[in-house]
Design a protein around this motif. Structure first.
Motif, PDB file in Angstrom:
ATOM      1  N   GLU A 146      52.662 -38.799 -50.046  1.00  0.00           N
ATOM      2  CA  GLU A 146      51.497 -38.437 -49.228  1.00  0.00           C
ATOM      3  C   GLU A 146      50.211 -38.967 -49.858  1.00  0.00           C
ATOM      4  O   GLU A 146      49.324 -39.481 -49.174  1.00  0.00           O
ATOM      5  CB  GLU A 146      51.426 -36.920 -49.066  1.00  0.00           C
ATOM      6  N   GLU A 161      47.627 -41.842 -48.298  1.00  0.00           N
ATOM      7  CA  GLU A 161      46.184 -41.577 -48.212  1.00  0.00           C
ATOM      8  C   GLU A 161      45.381 -42.651 -48.957  1.00  0.00           C
ATOM      9  O   GLU A 161      44.307 -43.043 -48.527  1.00  0.00           O
ATOM     10  CB  GLU A 161      45.890 -40.187 -48.791  1.00  0.00           C
ATOM     11  N   CYS A 162      45.936 -43.128 -50.085  1.00  0.00           N
ATOM     12  CA  CYS A 162      45.229 -44.116 -50.909  1.00  0.00           C
ATOM     13  C   CYS A 162      45.549 -45.556 -50.518  1.00  0.00           C
ATOM     14  O   CYS A 162      44.934 -46.494 -51.043  1.00  0.00           O
ATOM     15  CB  CYS A 162      45.576 -43.900 -52.380  1.00  0.00           C
TER      16      CYS A 162
END
Length: 139
Positions: free
Chosen positions: A12, A16-17
């Motif tokens: 996750e 996101e990154c």
């Protein structure tokens, strides 16, 4: 993201990154090895475990040579959950959780005051409004 929720899956975080899960895993390993991340913990509610009273006890030690022995003895008291060396008014400041005020009084009279020739000052916390980690945005 981990400082907000240590159970956030690496994948996750990677999504996101915009990087791979392996890259996040390696970065977290590096942060752990360098001491930036000291560990992961489950935060237990003291009140849910029957510890209704939170207090801070400041120590005024009469001799600087007492530091090590006082710290060693305070580590033996399970209700003492934090200990800090401080400047200013106190030599040491400890955080204690007790079942209630009577239990706090017993801890102070029977265990803390027997540790050293020191004067103490106790501050009871009515409520912890918030607790957070230091900002991690600059890392």
């Amino acid at each position: 993201m981990l400082s907000v929720n240590a159970r956030t899956p690496f994948l996750e975080i990677a999504r996101e990154c915009g990087v791979s899960g392996a890259a996040i895993h390696q970065r977290i390993q590096k942060l752990t090895q360098s001491g930036v991340i000291r560990g992961f913990e489950a935060l237990i509610s003291p009140a849910a475990m029957g510890y209704e009273t939170c207090a801070y006890v400041g120590f005024f030690l009469s001799e600087p040579s007492q530091f090590d022995s006082v710290v060693e003895e305070l580590q033996k008291i399970p209700e003492v959950v934090e200990l800090h060396y401080t400047t200013g008014k106190y030599d040491l400041l400890v955080k204690i959780y007790a079942r209630n005020n009577q239990h706090l009084l017993e801890i102070i009279h029977n265990r803390i005051q027997a540790i050293a020739s020191a004067r103490t000052e106790t501050i009871i916390s009515f409520k912890e409004e918030f607790r957070r980690q230091v900002p991690a945005a600059t890392i």
